[in-house]
Design a protein around this motif. Sequence first.
Motif, PDB file in Angstrom:
ATOM      1  N   THR A 103       0.816  -1.213   0.000  1.00  0.00           N
ATOM      2  CA  THR A 103       0.000   0.000   0.000  1.00  0.00           C
ATOM      3  C   THR A 103       0.853   1.269   0.000  1.00  0.00           C
ATOM      4  OG1 THR A 103      -0.135  -0.127   2.421  1.00  0.00           O
ATOM      5  CG2 THR A 103      -1.970  -1.096   1.143  1.00  0.00           C
ATOM      6  N   ASN A 117      -6.472  -2.299  -5.750  1.00  0.00           N
ATOM      7  CA  ASN A 117      -6.252  -1.565  -7.004  1.00  0.00           C
ATOM      8  C   ASN A 117      -5.186  -2.274  -7.859  1.00  0.00           C
ATOM      9  OD1 ASN A 117      -6.840   1.998  -6.456  1.00  0.00           O
ATOM     10  ND2 ASN A 117      -8.107   0.232  -5.944  1.00  0.00           N
ATOM     11  N   THR A 118      -5.335  -2.153  -9.179  1.00  0.00           N
ATOM     12  CA  THR A 118      -4.354  -2.720 -10.095  1.00  0.00           C
ATOM     13  C   THR A 118      -3.364  -1.637 -10.499  1.00  0.00           C
ATOM     14  OG1 THR A 118      -5.907  -4.358 -10.953  1.00  0.00           O
ATOM     15  CG2 THR A 118      -3.977  -3.849 -12.316  1.00  0.00           C
ATOM     16  N   THR A 123      -6.949   1.187 -11.929  1.00  0.00           N
ATOM     17  CA  THR A 123      -8.274   1.249 -11.317  1.00  0.00           C
ATOM     18  C   THR A 123      -8.812   2.674 -11.328  1.00  0.00           C
ATOM     19  OG1 THR A 123      -7.697  -0.620  -9.877  1.00  0.00           O
ATOM     20  CG2 THR A 123      -9.605   0.727  -9.246  1.00  0.00           C
ATOM     21  N   THR A 124      -7.942   3.647 -11.066  1.00  0.00           N
ATOM     22  CA  THR A 124      -8.366   5.047 -11.016  1.00  0.00           C
ATOM     23  C   THR A 124      -7.934   5.837 -12.251  1.00  0.00           C
ATOM     24  OG1 THR A 124      -6.350   5.720  -9.849  1.00  0.00           O
ATOM     25  CG2 THR A 124      -8.248   5.009  -8.498  1.00  0.00           C
ATOM     26  N   ASN A 142      -2.026   3.730 -11.993  1.00  0.00           N
ATOM     27  CA  ASN A 142      -3.123   3.042 -11.316  1.00  0.00           C
ATOM     28  C   ASN A 142      -4.237   2.805 -12.336  1.00  0.00           C
ATOM     29  OD1 ASN A 142      -5.406   2.294  -9.776  1.00  0.00           O
ATOM     30  ND2 ASN A 142      -4.613   3.395  -7.981  1.00  0.00           N
TER      31      ASN A 142
END
Length: 303
Positions: A218, A271-272, A242-243, A240
């Motif tokens: 993280t 998240n990827t 995911t975002t 990122n």
Amino acid sequence: MRNLLYGSTLALFGAFVLTACPSTPATPTTSSVTVTGPASQKLKIGSPTTFTAVAQDSTGTTLTGKTITWTSSDPTVASVDATGRVTAQRFGTVTISAAADGKTGSSAVLVTYGLQFNMGTLNTSEKFVKYTAAFKDANGQSVSGTPSATVTKPDSSTFTVALSPDFNFSNAEKIATFPSGVYTASYTKDGEVYTDQYTFDANRTLPTFTVTSFTTTTTTASVQWPSVPGAVAYDAYLFNETTSARVGPVNRVDGSTTVTSWTGLILPKGNTIRVYVSATNYAYPNVGVLYDESTASLGAVVP
């Protein structure tokens, strides 16, 4: 009497020889070399300028016939030939030096300006050509708005490229329509024409490679890859997926290093994150000398 006359003749001949053969003067030695270039101390890309060098002895007398050797502090910024002809290659600063009899003189620090056009290859699963152009006037100012330079290909066809202040290679096209050869870029501002040329080699590509490992937490990330032949530096950055946002800084390491890491990140669990690694054959800021890349990526889910 005969011997007396003979001796007198030899004496006179010897005196004649001594009078007729004075000693050879010493060759003057260079004490200083003065290099003269443009009074503005600026070099325009695409417009060669001839410098002069004057060798002088200890009394300040100009010496002629001396062999002058020319050098540039950075030939990638501006090169100089054996006659003192200086050609600006890219943006930067440089000094031009001349040497004679072991004595060297140098110009003032020179600043280059004008239009700089760059090309390179991008090797992924496919091969692409990338290109960009940037402009600085004699005062170091870039252009505002969205002006473009016109580029003529070796086959005489043309295309345009927007002037980018930061050499961002946003232009990438499949390499098939870009033959090897000399590309000439041109831009006109306030009635003055600026040009630059780039000799492009479509076969000059860095080999493809794969990311060996990529791990995340993280707050951290670490990536490793194999050494790429021809690479002098590597860039790595995180994205990122995911975002749809970049994460952390771009890490640059030299060609002898094949690992890098990030700390102090904020990576939400689940998240990827994808890491992108680019191998390059240039060392920033030497953009314009070579600018070829090979890229690889690998994704991981934050545990």
